[in-house]
Design an enzyme around this catalytic site. Structure first.
Site, PDB file in Angstrom:
ATOM      1  N   ASP A   2      -5.530  -3.447 -18.894  1.00  0.00           N
ATOM      2  CA  ASP A   2      -6.013  -3.856 -20.004  1.00  0.00           C
ATOM      3  C   ASP A   2      -7.235  -2.807 -20.277  1.00  0.00           C
ATOM      4  O   ASP A   2      -6.970  -2.755 -22.502  1.00  0.00           O
ATOM      5  CB  ASP A   2      -5.592  -5.370 -20.813  1.00  0.00           C
ATOM      6  CG  ASP A   2      -3.731  -5.604 -20.114  1.00  0.00           C
ATOM      7  OD1 ASP A   2      -3.196  -4.723 -20.387  1.00  0.00           O
ATOM      8  OD2 ASP A   2      -4.103  -6.494 -19.056  1.00  0.00           O
ATOM      9  N   ALA A  48       0.882  -1.226   0.127  1.00  0.00           N
ATOM     10  CA  ALA A  48       0.334  -0.174  -0.537  1.00  0.00           C
ATOM     11  C   ALA A  48       0.690   1.388  -0.100  1.00  0.00           C
ATOM     12  O   ALA A  48       0.054   2.688  -0.428  1.00  0.00           O
ATOM     13  CB  ALA A  48      -1.001  -0.347   0.811  1.00  0.00           C
ATOM     14  N   ALA A  49       2.586   1.418   0.487  1.00  0.00           N
ATOM     15  CA  ALA A  49       2.714   2.549  -0.025  1.00  0.00           C
ATOM     16  C   ALA A  49       3.712   2.300  -0.853  1.00  0.00           C
ATOM     17  O   ALA A  49       5.003   3.517  -1.572  1.00  0.00           O
ATOM     18  CB  ALA A  49       4.059   2.102   1.377  1.00  0.00           C
ATOM     19  N   ILE A  62      -2.706  -8.272  -8.298  1.00  0.00           N
ATOM     20  CA  ILE A  62      -1.885  -6.798  -9.570  1.00  0.00           C
ATOM     21  C   ILE A  62      -0.454  -7.445  -9.500  1.00  0.00           C
ATOM     22  O   ILE A  62      -0.029  -7.292 -11.254  1.00  0.00           O
ATOM     23  CB  ILE A  62      -2.326  -5.978  -8.853  1.00  0.00           C
ATOM     24  CG1 ILE A  62      -3.433  -4.811  -8.965  1.00  0.00           C
ATOM     25  CG2 ILE A  62      -0.812  -4.953  -9.931  1.00  0.00           C
ATOM     26  CD1 ILE A  62      -3.982  -3.829  -8.500  1.00  0.00           C
ATOM     27  N   MET A 104      -3.044   2.285 -12.871  1.00  0.00           N
ATOM     28  CA  MET A 104      -3.739   0.842 -12.793  1.00  0.00           C
ATOM     29  C   MET A 104      -4.061   1.612 -11.730  1.00  0.00           C
ATOM     30  O   MET A 104      -4.746   0.508 -10.860  1.00  0.00           O
ATOM     31  CB  MET A 104      -1.670   0.712 -11.962  1.00  0.00           C
ATOM     32  CG  MET A 104      -2.517  -1.147 -11.731  1.00  0.00           C
ATOM     33  SD  MET A 104      -2.932  -2.150 -12.748  1.00  0.00           S
ATOM     34  CE  MET A 104      -4.294  -2.602 -11.704  1.00  0.00           C
ATOM     35  N   HIS A 126      -1.480 -11.084 -19.151  1.00  0.00           N
ATOM     36  CA  HIS A 126      -1.284 -10.130 -19.000  1.00  0.00           C
ATOM     37  C   HIS A 126       0.023  -8.750 -19.509  1.00  0.00           C
ATOM     38  O   HIS A 126       0.840  -9.714 -18.909  1.00  0.00           O
ATOM     39  CB  HIS A 126      -2.043  -9.345 -17.639  1.00  0.00           C
ATOM     40  CG  HIS A 126      -1.775  -8.079 -17.378  1.00  0.00           C
ATOM     41  ND1 HIS A 126      -1.794  -6.622 -17.767  1.00  0.00           N
ATOM     42  CD2 HIS A 126      -0.359  -7.151 -16.637  1.00  0.00           C
ATOM     43  CE1 HIS A 126      -1.091  -5.830 -17.661  1.00  0.00           C
ATOM     44  NE2 HIS A 126      -0.608  -5.749 -16.599  1.00  0.00           N
TER      45      HIS A 126
HETATM   46  N1  LIG Z   1      -1.696  -6.402 -13.774  1.00  0.00           N
HETATM   47  C1  LIG Z   1      -1.322  -5.043 -13.748  1.00  0.00           C
HETATM   48  O1  LIG Z   1      -2.048  -4.094 -14.740  1.00  0.00           O
HETATM   49  C2  LIG Z   1       0.046  -4.130 -13.470  1.00  0.00           C
HETATM   50  C3  LIG Z   1      -0.709  -2.848 -13.647  1.00  0.00           C
HETATM   51  C4  LIG Z   1       0.811  -1.760 -13.106  1.00  0.00           C
HETATM   52  C5  LIG Z   1       1.999  -2.384 -12.630  1.00  0.00           C
HETATM   53  N2  LIG Z   1       1.788  -3.533 -12.037  1.00  0.00           N
HETATM   54  C6  LIG Z   1       3.087  -4.290 -11.384  1.00  0.00           C
HETATM   55  O2  LIG Z   1       2.321  -4.135  -9.601  1.00  0.00           O
HETATM   56  C7  LIG Z   1       3.659  -4.206  -9.096  1.00  0.00           C
HETATM   57  C8  LIG Z   1       3.911  -2.832  -8.065  1.00  0.00           C
HETATM   58  O3  LIG Z   1       4.463  -1.651  -8.733  1.00  0.00           O
HETATM   59  P1  LIG Z   1       4.302  -0.416  -8.298  1.00  0.00           P
HETATM   60  O4  LIG Z   1       5.027   0.360  -9.745  1.00  0.00           O
HETATM   61  O5  LIG Z   1       3.142   0.104  -7.048  1.00  0.00           O
HETATM   62  O6  LIG Z   1       6.232  -0.453  -7.704  1.00  0.00           O
HETATM   63  P2  LIG Z   1       6.739  -0.135  -6.407  1.00  0.00           P
HETATM   64  O7  LIG Z   1       7.963  -0.378  -5.984  1.00  0.00           O
HETATM   65  O8  LIG Z   1       6.222   1.539  -6.734  1.00  0.00           O
HETATM   66  O9  LIG Z   1       5.399  -0.533  -5.201  1.00  0.00           O
HETATM   67  C9  LIG Z   1       6.140  -2.012  -4.727  1.00  0.00           C
HETATM   68  C10 LIG Z   1       5.597  -1.775  -3.180  1.00  0.00           C
HETATM   69  O10 LIG Z   1       4.924  -2.398  -2.462  1.00  0.00           O
HETATM   70  C11 LIG Z   1       5.774  -3.133  -1.716  1.00  0.00           C
HETATM   71  N3  LIG Z   1       6.610  -4.149  -1.051  1.00  0.00           N
HETATM   72  C12 LIG Z   1       7.057  -5.084  -1.276  1.00  0.00           C
HETATM   73  N4  LIG Z   1       7.620  -6.508  -1.522  1.00  0.00           N
HETATM   74  C13 LIG Z   1       6.700  -6.493   0.118  1.00  0.00           C
HETATM   75  C14 LIG Z   1       6.199  -7.620   0.498  1.00  0.00           C
HETATM   76  N5  LIG Z   1       6.335  -8.797   0.987  1.00  0.00           N
HETATM   77  N6  LIG Z   1       5.023  -7.586   1.568  1.00  0.00           N
HETATM   78  C15 LIG Z   1       4.007  -6.055   1.366  1.00  0.00           C
HETATM   79  N7  LIG Z   1       4.439  -5.146   0.638  1.00  0.00           N
HETATM   80  C16 LIG Z   1       5.738  -5.493  -0.247  1.00  0.00           C
HETATM   81  C17 LIG Z   1       7.706  -2.508  -1.538  1.00  0.00           C
HETATM   82  O11 LIG Z   1       8.062  -1.990  -0.503  1.00  0.00           O
HETATM   83  C18 LIG Z   1       6.603  -1.404  -2.407  1.00  0.00           C
HETATM   84  O12 LIG Z   1       5.562   0.275  -1.575  1.00  0.00           O
HETATM   85  C19 LIG Z   1       4.404  -4.854 -10.150  1.00  0.00           C
HETATM   86  O13 LIG Z   1       5.021  -6.159  -9.610  1.00  0.00           O
HETATM   87  C20 LIG Z   1       3.956  -4.502 -11.202  1.00  0.00           C
HETATM   88  O14 LIG Z   1       4.819  -5.049 -12.262  1.00  0.00           O
HETATM   89  C21 LIG Z   1       0.826  -4.801 -12.436  1.00  0.00           C
HETATM   90  O1  LIG Z   2       4.014  -2.545 -17.865  1.00  0.00           O
HETATM   91  C1  LIG Z   2       4.128  -2.885 -16.768  1.00  0.00           C
HETATM   92  O2  LIG Z   2       5.202  -3.177 -16.093  1.00  0.00           O
HETATM   93  C2  LIG Z   2       3.381  -3.322 -16.112  1.00  0.00           C
HETATM   94  C3  LIG Z   2       2.012  -3.079 -16.108  1.00  0.00           C
HETATM   95  O3  LIG Z   2       2.140  -4.490 -16.102  1.00  0.00           O
HETATM   96  C4  LIG Z   2       1.258  -2.069 -17.044  1.00  0.00           C
HETATM   97  O4  LIG Z   2       0.379  -3.157 -17.872  1.00  0.00           O
HETATM   98  O5  LIG Z   2       1.362  -1.283 -17.216  1.00  0.00           O
END
Ligand SMILES: NC(=O)c1ccc[n+]([C@@H]2O[C@H](COP(=O)([O-])OP(=O)(O)OC[C@H]3O[C@@H](n4cnc5c(N)ncnc54)[C@H](O)[C@@H]3O)[C@@H](O)[C@H]2O)c1
Ligand SMILES: O=C(O)C[C@H](O)C(=O)O
Length: 349
Positions: A184, A43-44, A151, A263, A211
């Site tokens: 998407d 969440a951070a 996610i 996202m 995805h």
């Molecule tokens: N499904 C989708 O469409 C989609 C879209 C965008 C990003 N993502 C994915 O979402 C993920 C997060 O992206 P982001 O930009 O928020 O990254 P980020 O690095 O900004 O945030 C990730 C957070 O996860 C926390 N974290 C790490 N290990 C943890 C644990 N064991 N328990 C709890 N928290 C933990 C970190 O401290 C950080 O605050 C990535 O894997 C990214 O690829 C998916």
């Molecule tokens: O592209 C990425 O790595 C993050 C996420 O899956 C997205 O589609 O934006």
């Protein structure tokens, strides 16, 4: 401002299938909505913070639990001052994970590392697979009945990892595990509306498959409203742009991460749909990557009807154009190997 965000969340509930006017009208006020706890793990982070904000604005949430390995007390204190229904609690570090999860109806997982330019989502596997495995182990222990909205990337593999962890713990319910592919759909709608020059609010486009890259298959032949001004080449270009949408953001951010704001929006839309399903709102349909038998693969994204127990029905693909049939054939081997990689990881050691 708040009103317009809520209105936009409501509008976006015209799901991948045809929008249900009934669904749009049936939003709960906080007085009539049942108690629902939503936990956000990670969440951070870049997604986690705006997602926490959007979930705080959702009147269907009564308890918002924000967990991360660092930084959540600040995020929780900040978000908690917003004068909306939910009580907010921040939890930090592994020893507080159980408390964060206990009693959750929905757990949203954006925990893990994001891509940098030049990386594929699969390049995140080595770090994120372990994070997802340990978080899902805790979910099985502390809130085995929760719906899980995954996610963290690579979603094509992290969902099968979660399924294996839950199977081992004896808590797996295929109706309750979702890979969040809403971004998407959000992208496909936006790009289609721009190209077809139609108001984006009324656009629906199902996106199926998985995805990552070519596994993301938007079905523009089923898009509504129909656009007669788009050529076959336009549809191919729209497909490619949707498949590369994540990379477009990763490159624009130039090393500072991947999509976070769009996202968070997509994650909030999907969680809202899950909440509505749990609360018995009829005809809630969104695309999601779930356990599926509509292809030979055990997991596949398609339109899904959501209900009181999670997945109520996995809907079929509908009629595909020749171009989409080809896309489907091409994506199956890559998706299969990502699924197998996740299953193998979860069962090793
Ligand atoms: N499904 C989708 O469409 C989609 C879209 C965008 C990003 N993502 C994915 O979402 C993920 C997060 O992206 P982001 O930009 O928020 O990254 P980020 O690095 O900004 O945030 C990730 C957070 O996860 C926390 N974290 C790490 N290990 C943890 C644990 N064991 N328990 C709890 N928290 C933990 C970190 O401290 C950080 O605050 C990535 O894997 C990214 O690829 C998916
Ligand atoms: O592209 C990425 O790595 C993050 C996420 O899956 C997205 O589609 O934006």
């Amino acid at each position: 401002m708040l009103r317009s965000i809520r209105a936009s969340l409501k509008r976006a509930n015209n799901s991948a299938s045809s929008p249900s006017p009934q669904l749009l009208r049936r939003s709960y006020s906080s007085e009539s909505a049942p108690e629902r706890k939503v936990a956000v793990l990670g969440a951070a982070g870049g997604i986690g913070q705006p997602l926490a904000l959007l979930m705080k604005l959702n009147p269907l949430v009564s308890h918002l639990s924000l967990y991360d390995i660092a930084g959540t007390p600040g995020v929780a204190a900040d978000v908690s001052h917003i004068n909306t229904r939910s009580e907010v609690a921040g939890f930090v570090g592994e020893e507080q994970l159980g408390k964060a999860l206990e009693g959750s109806d929905i757990v949203i997982i954006p925990a893990g590392v994001p891509r940098k330019p030049g990386m594929t989502r699969d390049d995140l596997f080595n770090i994120n697979a372990g994070i997802v495995k340990s978080l899902c182990t805790a979910i099985a222990k502390y809130c085995p009945n929760a719906l899980v909205n995954m996610i963290s990337n690579p979603v094509n593999s992290t969902v099968p990892i979660a399924a294996e962890v839950f199977k081992k713990a004896g808590t797996y319910d295929e109706k309750k595990l979702f890979g969040v592919t809403t971004l998407d759909v959000v992208r496909a709608k936006t790009f289609y509306a721009g190209k077809a020059k139609v108001p984006v609010e009324g656009v629906n486009v199902p996106v199926v498959g998985g995805h990552a890259g070519i596994t993301i298959l938007p079905l523009f032949s089923q898009a509504t409203p129909k656009a007669n001004n788009l050529s076959g080449e336009d549809l191919m270009a729209l497909t490619k742009r949707t498949q590369d949408g994540g990379t477009e953001v990763v490159e624009a951010k130039a090393g500072k991460g991947s999509a976070t704001l769009s996202m968070a929006y997509a994650g909030a839309i999907f969680a809202d749909a899950c909440l509505k399903g749990l609360n018995g709102v009829p005809d809630v349909v969104e695309c999601s990557y779930v356990q599926s038998s509509i292809t030979e693969l055990p997991f596949f994204a398609s339109k899904v009807r959501l209900g009181k127990n999670g997945v109520e029905e996995v809907l079929g693909l509908g009629p595909l154009s020749d171009f989409e049939k080809q896309g489907l054939e091409s994506l199956l081997p890559e998706l299969k190997s990502s699924i197998e990689k996740g299953i193998a990881f979860a069962n090793q050691g």
